[in-house]
Design an enzyme around this catalytic site. Structure first.
Site, PDB file in Angstrom:
ATOM      1  N   ILE A 157       0.831  -1.209   0.000  1.00 18.76           N
ATOM      2  CA  ILE A 157       0.000   0.000   0.000  1.00 18.76           C
ATOM      3  C   ILE A 157       0.866   1.260   0.000  1.00 18.76           C
ATOM      4  O   ILE A 157       0.350   2.356  -0.200  1.00 18.76           O
ATOM      5  CB  ILE A 157      -0.975   0.045   1.204  1.00 18.76           C
ATOM      6  CG1 ILE A 157      -0.241  -0.145   2.531  1.00 18.76           C
ATOM      7  CG2 ILE A 157      -2.095  -0.979   1.035  1.00 18.76           C
ATOM      8  CD1 ILE A 157      -1.060   0.225   3.748  1.00 18.76           C
ATOM      9  N   TYR A 178       1.277   1.169  18.339  1.00 15.79           N
ATOM     10  CA  TYR A 178       0.241   0.586  17.466  1.00 15.79           C
ATOM     11  C   TYR A 178      -1.053   1.392  17.582  1.00 15.79           C
ATOM     12  O   TYR A 178      -1.639   1.800  16.569  1.00 15.79           O
ATOM     13  CB  TYR A 178      -0.005  -0.885  17.833  1.00 15.79           C
ATOM     14  CG  TYR A 178      -1.206  -1.483  17.124  1.00 15.79           C
ATOM     15  CD1 TYR A 178      -1.150  -1.809  15.775  1.00 15.79           C
ATOM     16  CD2 TYR A 178      -2.400  -1.716  17.812  1.00 15.79           C
ATOM     17  CE1 TYR A 178      -2.261  -2.339  15.118  1.00 15.79           C
ATOM     18  CE2 TYR A 178      -3.504  -2.251  17.164  1.00 15.79           C
ATOM     19  CZ  TYR A 178      -3.436  -2.555  15.817  1.00 15.79           C
ATOM     20  OH  TYR A 178      -4.528  -3.078  15.187  1.00 15.79           O
ATOM     21  N   ASN A 213     -11.392  -7.391  19.753  1.00 15.31           N
ATOM     22  CA  ASN A 213     -10.561  -8.602  19.613  1.00 15.31           C
ATOM     23  C   ASN A 213     -11.244  -9.583  18.666  1.00 15.31           C
ATOM     24  O   ASN A 213     -12.157 -10.294  19.079  1.00 15.31           O
ATOM     25  CB  ASN A 213     -10.319  -9.263  20.974  1.00 15.31           C
ATOM     26  CG  ASN A 213      -9.228  -8.556  21.744  1.00 15.31           C
ATOM     27  OD1 ASN A 213      -9.428  -7.417  22.169  1.00 15.31           O
ATOM     28  ND2 ASN A 213      -8.085  -9.189  21.889  1.00 15.31           N
TER      29      ASN A 213
HETATM   30  P1  NAD Z   1      -3.237  -9.612   9.486  1.00 16.25           P
HETATM   31  O1  NAD Z   1      -1.796  -9.390   9.843  1.00 16.25           O
HETATM   32  O2  NAD Z   1      -3.661 -11.017   9.286  1.00 16.25           O
HETATM   33  O3  NAD Z   1      -3.633  -8.761   8.213  1.00 16.25           O
HETATM   34  C1  NAD Z   1      -2.931  -7.617   7.801  1.00 16.25           C
HETATM   35  C2  NAD Z   1      -2.551  -7.848   6.352  1.00 16.25           C
HETATM   36  O4  NAD Z   1      -1.924  -6.677   5.832  1.00 16.25           O
HETATM   37  C3  NAD Z   1      -1.557  -9.006   6.183  1.00 16.25           C
HETATM   38  O5  NAD Z   1      -2.024  -9.893   5.196  1.00 16.25           O
HETATM   39  C4  NAD Z   1      -0.277  -8.314   5.736  1.00 16.25           C
HETATM   40  O6  NAD Z   1       0.541  -9.146   4.927  1.00 16.25           O
HETATM   41  C5  NAD Z   1      -0.826  -7.108   5.031  1.00 16.25           C
HETATM   42  N1  NAD Z   1       0.116  -5.989   4.930  1.00 16.25           N
HETATM   43  C6  NAD Z   1       0.943  -5.496   5.886  1.00 16.25           C
HETATM   44  N2  NAD Z   1       1.651  -4.482   5.421  1.00 16.25           N
HETATM   45  C7  NAD Z   1       1.256  -4.300   4.127  1.00 16.25           C
HETATM   46  C8  NAD Z   1       1.627  -3.385   3.109  1.00 16.25           C
HETATM   47  N3  NAD Z   1       2.562  -2.442   3.315  1.00 16.25           N
HETATM   48  N4  NAD Z   1       1.020  -3.488   1.909  1.00 16.25           N
HETATM   49  C9  NAD Z   1       0.085  -4.453   1.679  1.00 16.25           C
HETATM   50  N5  NAD Z   1      -0.295  -5.332   2.603  1.00 16.25           N
HETATM   51  C10 NAD Z   1       0.282  -5.254   3.813  1.00 16.25           C
HETATM   52  O7  NAD Z   1      -4.110  -8.923  10.636  1.00 16.25           O
HETATM   53  P2  NAD Z   1      -5.687  -8.870  10.832  1.00 16.25           P
HETATM   54  O8  NAD Z   1      -5.948  -9.318  12.223  1.00 16.25           O
HETATM   55  O9  NAD Z   1      -6.391  -9.531   9.707  1.00 16.25           O
HETATM   56  O10 NAD Z   1      -5.929  -7.294  10.789  1.00 16.25           O
HETATM   57  C11 NAD Z   1      -6.614  -6.648   9.726  1.00 16.25           C
HETATM   58  C12 NAD Z   1      -6.866  -5.205  10.136  1.00 16.25           C
HETATM   59  O11 NAD Z   1      -7.696  -5.177  11.296  1.00 16.25           O
HETATM   60  C13 NAD Z   1      -5.616  -4.416  10.491  1.00 16.25           C
HETATM   61  O12 NAD Z   1      -5.779  -3.100  10.011  1.00 16.25           O
HETATM   62  C14 NAD Z   1      -5.607  -4.405  11.999  1.00 16.25           C
HETATM   63  O13 NAD Z   1      -4.929  -3.282  12.526  1.00 16.25           O
HETATM   64  C15 NAD Z   1      -7.101  -4.355  12.282  1.00 16.25           C
HETATM   65  N6  NAD Z   1      -7.485  -4.872  13.603  1.00 16.25           N
HETATM   66  C16 NAD Z   1      -7.454  -6.217  13.847  1.00 16.25           C
HETATM   67  C17 NAD Z   1      -7.847  -6.673  15.097  1.00 16.25           C
HETATM   68  C18 NAD Z   1      -7.874  -8.139  15.428  1.00 16.25           C
HETATM   69  O14 NAD Z   1      -8.319  -8.484  16.531  1.00 16.25           O
HETATM   70  N7  NAD Z   1      -7.439  -9.036  14.544  1.00 16.25           N
HETATM   71  C19 NAD Z   1      -8.234  -5.763  16.100  1.00 16.25           C
HETATM   72  C20 NAD Z   1      -8.216  -4.404  15.803  1.00 16.25           C
HETATM   73  C21 NAD Z   1      -7.876  -3.962  14.545  1.00 16.25           C
END
Ligand code: NAD
Length: 305
Positions: A55, A141, A170
């Site tokens: 991105i 974060y 979560n």
């Molecule tokens: P995840 O790590 O599985 O997904 C994040 C994805 O982004 C990964 O596939 C990673 O390879 C990709 N990524 C990272 N940097 C990148 C870049 N520069 N360009 C393109 N792709 C890139 O994590 P997730 O749990 O699926 O989280 C998804 C979103 O939800 C995130 O924004 C995270 O901050 C947010 N979030 C998740 C939770 C949770 O409980 N899982 C809670 C709060 C917020």
């Protein structure tokens, strides 16, 4: 309808790609992912197309957004401990990456739905956490997600960009990895319990979380895309079920039908004490949303392992 999902090969992203392609209104889903924490095989059988890239690459974004009717922006460097290890890297992807996505969306006036986090509430102690509360991130974060969310809202206000920023709590479920230093609590516990190993609880275990099954989250995200829902305020995406980490170990034991051993370690820096979402705004904007109950979600998670 063509949808671009940034971070589409990640845990929530790949579940979302599957959900979107099950909707008759959606013709094509493209996942843009640099595979830093995501996996290409998460998309196997979903029908989504993976573009491996970042991105932070404006040219790739411009090309993909030009073909999209909507963007769901999930790409991030997730996890509190990861951000403590390298705060600048978290800022680069989470904050700068988000403004890059927004720039691409602004040029094409494409609806964007983005992931913020409950970590933006940080040290704010009142419960439940409603979106009108102040934000006091406790970790880099949390600060980076707050910056991302603020940019989403600012692009809505400044440029009329149709946008929506969700604060996830979560999230747990299939495709969420265990077995690495930054793994989330549910897959870590499921993995340990299924190996017959003790569950490591950080601190006294009375810290609380609002666990949301990933299928609930992806249903809401898909609904937001299809109905083009926008909001000039952030929206919690959780249903106000407050549960202690110790209670989670008991529920998991019940689902597995076996006792689990709990061991305690030191509390982790940057972790919030209590978390519980106020869900009034979510329910107003998404009246059709229903939460998968924890036991059911845990059963589906265990079945995936
Ligand atoms: P995840 O790590 O599985 O997904 C994040 C994805 O982004 C990964 O596939 C990673 O390879 C990709 N990524 C990272 N940097 C990148 C870049 N520069 N360009 C393109 N792709 C890139 O994590 P997730 O749990 O699926 O989280 C998804 C979103 O939800 C995130 O924004 C995270 O901050 C947010 N979030 C998740 C939770 C949770 O409980 N899982 C809670 C709060 C917020």
């Amino acid at each position: 309808m063509n949808v671009l999902v940034t971070g589409g090969a990640g845990f929530i992203g790949a579940n979302l790609c599957r959900e979107l392609l099950e909707r008759p209104e959606v013709d094509r889903v493209v996942a843009l992912d640099d595979l830093s924490t995501g996996r290409a095989d998460n998309l196997d059988g979903t029908g989504a197309e993976l573009v491996e890239g970042s991105i932070l690459d404006a040219a790739v974004l411009a090309r993909l957004v030009a073909d999209a009717d909507a963007v769901v922006h999930l790409a991030a460097r997730p996890s509190v401990p990861r951000s403590l290890a390298d705060p600048v890297a978290s800022h680069d992807v989470n904050a700068t990456g988000t403004i890059r996505v927004l720039e691409a969306c602004r040029r094409e006036t494409v609806h964007v739905v983005a992931a913020s986090s409950s970590s933006v509430y940080g040290s704010v102690t009142s419960l439940p956490k409603h979106e009108g509360l102040p934000t006091r991130p406790l970790s880099p974060y949390g600060a980076s997600k707050l910056a991302a969310e603020a940019y989403v809202l600012a692009y809505g206000a400044s440029f009329g960009l149709p946008s929506l920023a969700f604060r996830f709590f979560n999230v747990y479920g299939p495709l969420q990895p265990a077995g690495h230093a930054y793994a989330a609590v549910v897959p870590t516990f499921v993995d340990a319990a299924m190996r017959g190993e003790p569950l490591l609880v950080h601190g006294d275990g009375h810290q609380t979380r609002d666990f949301t099954f990933v299928g609930t989250v992806t249903w809401v995200l898909a609904d937001a895309v299809l109905r083009r829902v926008t909001s000039d305020e952030p929206v919690n995406l959780a249903f106000g079920t407050r549960m202690s980490v110790l209670e989670l170990t008991r529920r998991l034991s019940g689902v597995l039908g076996t006792p689990v051993e709990v061991r305690h370690g030191p509390p982790r820096a940057g972790d919030v004490r209590d978390s519980q979402a106020a869900d009034e705004r979510l329910r107003r904007l998404f009246p059709g949303a229903t939460a998968v109950p924890l036991e059911e979600g845990l059963r589906r998670t265990v079945a995936w392992f």
